[in-house]
Design a protein around this motif. Structure first.
Motif, short mmCIF file in Angstrom:
data_model
loop_
_atom_site.label_atom_id
_atom_site.label_comp_id
_atom_site.label_asym_id
_atom_site.label_seq_id
_atom_site.Cartn_x
_atom_site.Cartn_y
_atom_site.Cartn_z
N TYR A 158 0.83 -1.21 0.00
CA TYR A 158 0.00 0.00 0.00
C TYR A 158 0.86 1.26 0.00
CZ TYR A 158 -3.25 3.58 1.60
OH TYR A 158 -3.98 4.73 1.71
N ILE A 159 1.93 1.27 0.78
CA ILE A 159 2.79 2.45 0.83
C ILE A 159 3.47 2.68 -0.51
CG2 ILE A 159 4.87 3.40 1.91
CD1 ILE A 159 4.05 1.99 4.48
N VAL A 160 3.98 1.62 -1.11
CA VAL A 160 4.66 1.77 -2.40
C VAL A 160 3.69 2.26 -3.47
CG1 VAL A 160 5.86 0.51 -4.22
CG2 VAL A 160 6.41 0.05 -1.83
N LEU A 161 2.49 1.68 -3.53
CA LEU A 161 1.52 2.10 -4.53
C LEU A 161 1.03 3.52 -4.27
CD1 LEU A 161 -0.63 -1.15 -4.87
CD2 LEU A 161 1.08 -0.29 -6.46
N GLY A 162 0.89 3.88 -3.00
CA GLY A 162 0.47 5.24 -2.69
C GLY A 162 1.50 6.27 -3.14
#
Length: 341
Positions: A158-162
């Motif tokens: 989630y952090i990487v995609l965000g």
């Protein structure tokens, strides 16, 4: 047996008693004699004739606080009984180890569950605690951390995609494909009679990276169509689902056929690889059937929610700005639809 109260009156502690007994019956090194070519350890030892019977304990004296020698028999009782030659300890508690092995075709997880079931049926007293050691302990430790491992992988994704999409919502749309993959993996494991072990957990973590590429292909194309071509969210995701169907199907089939040897392989050690292949194949099949339909719906739903949130936030900021710029002596303007009085 040492009477602690009587020993305390003489000023003798239990540690002093232990040291005296070790001096008499142990192999305490009291000195080392060094020569030119060798060295010799000096071991303290009583008269060997006193070690033949328990009566030799009567000849052991300890020094009290007043300096007088006190016989060990004055505050202890000698009792002869049978005892084990060695007492095993686990976490500083006396323990009895019971070894077991699994029958052919029976997994370690099934054996652990059966042992726990038998323990409950026996009604073991609360003063007795049981624990697993060796491979069974490592198996339980790995299962206790599996949930946190999966959550850590999801949070990292989630952090990487965000960061890549500069959005809080689109990563959720991509991660919405994971539940279908997890359900497919669990159903496949149940169908083939496999357990949710460490190898199956590895398969689930691999699915997190394989399955989300379906949504990434569609959402990346839809965002580009919205920003550069001015299309609505529904039109953009519809076009993305049509144009990206072929590459999504190609990549899914490639991963599926790559996992088939793990699932159908045989030979030495093949039983270790079966859960990995089964979880990957089951997760890919179910996610492929569902994500092509659920991802566009979730994308449009989240886009509508984001637009409503932006409109509500913009209206509140405009009202706050109007209230800030209005003079203090000027009353607030009535609503546009208010009737005149």
């Amino acid at each position: 047996l040492v009477d602690r109260d009587s020993a305390a009156r003489f000023g003798i502690s239990v540690t002093t008693v232990d040291n005296a007994l070790y001096d008499a019956f142990g192999q305490r090194i009291v000195s080392t004699i060094f020569t030119q070519s060798n060295q010799y350890r000096v071991i303290l030892q009583p008269d060997p004739n006193l070690l033949q019977t328990p009566d030799g304990l009567k000849h052991i004296y300890l020094r009290a606080t007043n300096g007088s020698p006190t016989p060990l028999a004055s505050f202890s009782t000698i009792k002869q009984q049978l005892s084990p030659l060695q007492i095993n300890h686990v976490s500083q508690f006396p323990a009895a180890n019971i070894s077991f092995d699994t029958a052919p075709g029976v997994s370690l997880g099934v054996a652990v569950n059966e042992i726990k079931k038998v323990e409950k049926e026996l009604g073991v007293p609360a003063s007795i605690t049981t624990t697993f050691l060796g491979a069974a302990n490592a198996f339980q430790a790995s299962l206790s951390n599996e949930l946190w491992l999966i959550l850590a992988a999801i949070v990292t994704v989630y952090i990487v995609l965000g960061v890549l999409y500069e959005s809080y919502i689109h990563p959720l749309t991509i991660l919405s494909t994971l539940p279908s993959a997890g359900v497919g993996a669990l159903l496949a494991l149940m169908l083939f009679g496999q357990e949710m072990g460490v190898i199956a957990i590895i398969g689930l973590i691999l699915l997190i990276g394989i399955v989300k590429k379906n949504a990434i292909m569609m959402i990346d194309f839809a965002l580009d169509a919205e920003r550069n071509e001015g299309k609505s969210a529904q039109e953009a995701i519809h076009q993305a689902a049509l144009l990206r169907f072929r590459p999504i199907l190609m990549t899914t089939l490639a991963a599926l056929f790559g996992a088939l040897p793990l699932m159908l392989g045989w030979g030495q050690g093949s039983e270790l690889r079966h859960p990995l292949g089964i979880s990957i194949v089951g997760g890919l099949i179910v996610s492929q059937l569902l994500t092509l339909f659920t991802t566009p719906v979730i994308y449009v739903t989240f886009d509508n929610l984001a637009n409503r949130w932006r409109k509500g936030r913009g209206r509140s900021e405009a009202e706050a700005e109007e209230e800030y710029t209005r003079p203090l002596d000027q009353p607030a303007a009535p609503p546009a639809d208010a009737s005149a009085t």
